[in-house]
Design a protein around this motif. Sequence first.
Motif, PDB file in Angstrom:
ATOM      1  N   VAL A 122       0.928  -1.177  -0.087  1.00 42.66           N
ATOM      2  CA  VAL A 122       0.344   0.395   0.315  1.00 42.66           C
ATOM      3  C   VAL A 122       0.731   0.869  -0.712  1.00 42.66           C
ATOM      4  O   VAL A 122       1.498   1.385   1.024  1.00 42.66           O
ATOM      5  N   VAL A 123       0.140   1.383  -0.179  1.00 43.12           N
ATOM      6  CA  VAL A 123       1.513   3.030  -1.280  1.00 43.12           C
ATOM      7  C   VAL A 123       0.959   4.587  -0.506  1.00 43.12           C
ATOM      8  O   VAL A 123      -0.513   5.229  -1.528  1.00 43.12           O
ATOM      9  N   ALA A 124       1.389   5.315  -0.093  1.00 45.70           N
ATOM     10  CA  ALA A 124       0.288   6.609   0.190  1.00 45.70           C
ATOM     11  C   ALA A 124       1.910   7.680  -1.104  1.00 45.70           C
ATOM     12  O   ALA A 124       2.282   7.618  -0.662  1.00 45.70           O
ATOM     13  N   PHE A 125       1.326   8.132  -1.985  1.00 41.41           N
ATOM     14  CA  PHE A 125       2.291   8.705  -2.983  1.00 41.41           C
ATOM     15  C   PHE A 125       2.081  10.345  -2.039  1.00 41.41           C
ATOM     16  O   PHE A 125       1.290  10.560  -2.257  1.00 41.41           O
ATOM     17  N   GLY A 126       3.288  10.490  -2.691  1.00 38.89           N
ATOM     18  CA  GLY A 126       3.746  12.032  -2.521  1.00 38.89           C
ATOM     19  C   GLY A 126       3.854  12.707  -2.808  1.00 38.89           C
ATOM     20  O   GLY A 126       3.130  14.247  -2.292  1.00 38.89           O
ATOM     21  N   ASP A 127       3.024  12.667  -4.288  1.00 40.81           N
ATOM     22  CA  ASP A 127       3.022  14.165  -5.294  1.00 40.81           C
ATOM     23  C   ASP A 127       2.409  13.426  -5.871  1.00 40.81           C
ATOM     24  O   ASP A 127       3.076  13.486  -7.267  1.00 40.81           O
ATOM     25  N   GLU A 128       1.008  13.789  -6.470  1.00 36.80           N
ATOM     26  CA  GLU A 128      -0.057  14.051  -7.513  1.00 36.80           C
ATOM     27  C   GLU A 128      -0.517  14.657  -7.732  1.00 36.80           C
ATOM     28  O   GLU A 128      -0.057  15.289  -9.974  1.00 36.80           O
ATOM     29  N   GLU A 129      -0.689  15.897  -7.863  1.00 32.46           N
ATOM     30  CA  GLU A 129      -1.313  17.058  -7.491  1.00 32.46           C
ATOM     31  C   GLU A 129      -0.257  17.662  -8.086  1.00 32.46           C
ATOM     32  O   GLU A 129      -0.923  18.878  -8.738  1.00 32.46           O
ATOM     33  N   GLY A 130       0.780  18.116  -8.016  1.00 30.51           N
ATOM     34  CA  GLY A 130       1.581  18.586  -8.545  1.00 30.51           C
ATOM     35  C   GLY A 130       2.146  20.233  -7.475  1.00 30.51           C
ATOM     36  O   GLY A 130       2.123  21.679  -8.168  1.00 30.51           O
ATOM     37  N   THR A 131       1.113  20.942  -6.962  1.00 33.87           N
ATOM     38  CA  THR A 131       0.674  22.011  -6.279  1.00 33.87           C
ATOM     39  C   THR A 131       1.662  22.672  -6.035  1.00 33.87           C
ATOM     40  O   THR A 131       1.506  23.573  -6.578  1.00 33.87           O
ATOM     41  N   ARG A 132       2.804  22.039  -5.074  1.00 36.56           N
ATOM     42  CA  ARG A 132       4.490  22.485  -5.033  1.00 36.56           C
ATOM     43  C   ARG A 132       5.073  22.700  -5.808  1.00 36.56           C
ATOM     44  O   ARG A 132       5.678  24.278  -6.055  1.00 36.56           O
ATOM     45  N   PHE A 133       5.371  21.474  -7.046  1.00 33.16           N
ATOM     46  CA  PHE A 133       6.514  22.173  -8.213  1.00 33.16           C
ATOM     47  C   PHE A 133       5.475  22.035  -8.959  1.00 33.16           C
ATOM     48  O   PHE A 133       6.947  21.978 -10.492  1.00 33.16           O
ATOM     49  N   GLN A 134       4.471  22.046  -9.506  1.00 30.59           N
ATOM     50  CA  GLN A 134       3.953  22.012 -10.746  1.00 30.59           C
ATOM     51  C   GLN A 134       4.622  20.716 -11.865  1.00 30.59           C
ATOM     52  O   GLN A 134       4.770  20.720 -12.786  1.00 30.59           O
ATOM     53  N   SER A 135       5.149  19.488 -11.198  1.00 31.08           N
ATOM     54  CA  SER A 135       5.901  18.674 -11.230  1.00 31.08           C
ATOM     55  C   SER A 135       5.153  17.230 -10.430  1.00 31.08           C
ATOM     56  O   SER A 135       5.457  16.927 -10.062  1.00 31.08           O
ATOM     57  N   THR A 136       4.534  16.605 -11.507  1.00 33.10           N
ATOM     58  CA  THR A 136       3.257  15.534 -10.537  1.00 33.10           C
ATOM     59  C   THR A 136       3.909  13.610 -10.601  1.00 33.10           C
ATOM     60  O   THR A 136       4.887  13.908 -11.731  1.00 33.10           O
ATOM     61  N   LEU A 137       3.432  13.158 -10.180  1.00 35.07           N
ATOM     62  CA  LEU A 137       3.497  11.232 -10.028  1.00 35.07           C
ATOM     63  C   LEU A 137       4.751  11.081 -10.085  1.00 35.07           C
ATOM     64  O   LEU A 137       5.679  10.189 -10.138  1.00 35.07           O
ATOM     65  N   ILE A 138       5.628  11.745  -9.333  1.00 41.14           N
ATOM     66  CA  ILE A 138       6.819  11.517  -8.568  1.00 41.14           C
ATOM     67  C   ILE A 138       7.155  10.012  -8.647  1.00 41.14           C
ATOM     68  O   ILE A 138       7.784   9.670  -9.448  1.00 41.14           O
ATOM     69  N   GLY A 139       6.172   9.654  -6.819  1.00 45.69           N
ATOM     70  CA  GLY A 139       5.944   8.821  -6.079  1.00 45.69           C
ATOM     71  C   GLY A 139       5.935   7.069  -8.189  1.00 45.69           C
ATOM     72  O   GLY A 139       6.554   6.296  -7.369  1.00 45.69           O
ATOM     73  N   SER A 140       4.777   7.319  -8.550  1.00 40.89           N
ATOM     74  CA  SER A 140       4.152   6.993  -9.017  1.00 40.89           C
ATOM     75  C   SER A 140       5.249   6.718 -10.310  1.00 40.89           C
ATOM     76  O   SER A 140       5.546   4.959 -10.997  1.00 40.89           O
TER      77      SER A 140
END
Length: 413
Positions: A122-140
């Motif tokens: 089970v993964v709690a991905f860190g960054d999907e929305e991209g709100t802070r860095f405008q760069s999404t799906l980092i973890g996935s």
Amino acid sequence: MHDRDASLGRDLLAWLDEAARHSLPGPGVTRLFCSAEHRAVLELIAGWMREAGLEPHLDASGNLVGSCPRAAAGERTLILGSHQDTVVEGGKYDGMLGVALPLMALKTLREQGVELPYGILVVAFGDEEGTRFQSTLIGSRALAGTFQAESLDATDADGMTLGEALRDFGGDPEAIPALARDPERVLGFCEVHIEQGPVLEQRDHAVGVVTALTGIERHRVTLTGKAGHAGTTPMPGRCDALVGAAEMVAAVDRVLNATDNLVGVVGKLDVRPNAVNVIPAETTFTLELRSPSAEVRRAGRAQLLDAFAEIAETRGLSLDIEQTYSAEAVDCADWMIEALEAASEECGQPAERLFSGAGHDGLAMRDLTDIGMLFVRCRDGLSHHPDEAITAADADAATRVLMAFLRGLAKRD
């Protein structure tokens, strides 16, 4: 849910209420990647993981990953999960429902003495929305093996790079490539998420089975003109970057309203020098386009970029357009759709098929493995808003459907 007391649903909503406390001050929930609020909520999620029989650890990309002994031993593994981060002033359930619900399902199966014959992550991905860095799906992207190192150079509003923030958080940017999973050891990826739309409410269904995820692209548009005194510079001949941007925003609205199966938004706009009596010298705005059809999206983009170029030329402005994100539409696997439908039927829940107009971590995970997605009804179809809401009965129904899905997967060859 007339024949049950929805106790699982109430327990799940209590978990999500607790998670929502880890937010910046203000309406709704604001929890950004690699923030203090992110760190605090991971402590809470780690506790849920342990209750579900999983061992949590923070990976190099900022994901919190809970693994069972079979997964840790390298057996074929089903990956579940969603993202912990939010938009600014978002809701309690977007993302976090898909973290908490599978952990509640696994906790309940554990209490019932059910042992699954395959691995679970089970993964709690860190960054999907991209709100802070405008760069999404980092973890996935990291798990899928498609992480792009240049993403680490993205900066937040304070000029901090993603790589710097990740190191401060306890991640390890240099070790991200090693997170890529072996496709041969992955059964699939399944995510539970609020619908973010009105279809389930219109059908009066608690859950729905997703068939595909939309394609998304994002651009940063910068117009540069010339500053000047707003009181002494004649109106004719001004190079006002904000006026040009306003015309472009209006063009976006016209094109989107005139094009079927294409939606989008200009969601962020920055003006420099942003002074009350100075002609704007530079305006930057974001453009996001979404469509299940790549052809429709590309045609809409071409039409808009042509319009932008014409406006800039007419106004005497320089124009720079940078694509910051792109993800093509992906289909959910037929076997996963059918397994979720069978689980829904077993639980007495109608679960018609529907398309996701939003992007999710599955856009990246599809490069690794088959994906599936279960939608949960949300009030008024509202999402990315403090008033986001689901009922205990629907949360209970979705938890039981996922439990049935996990048991059913054990019977597959």
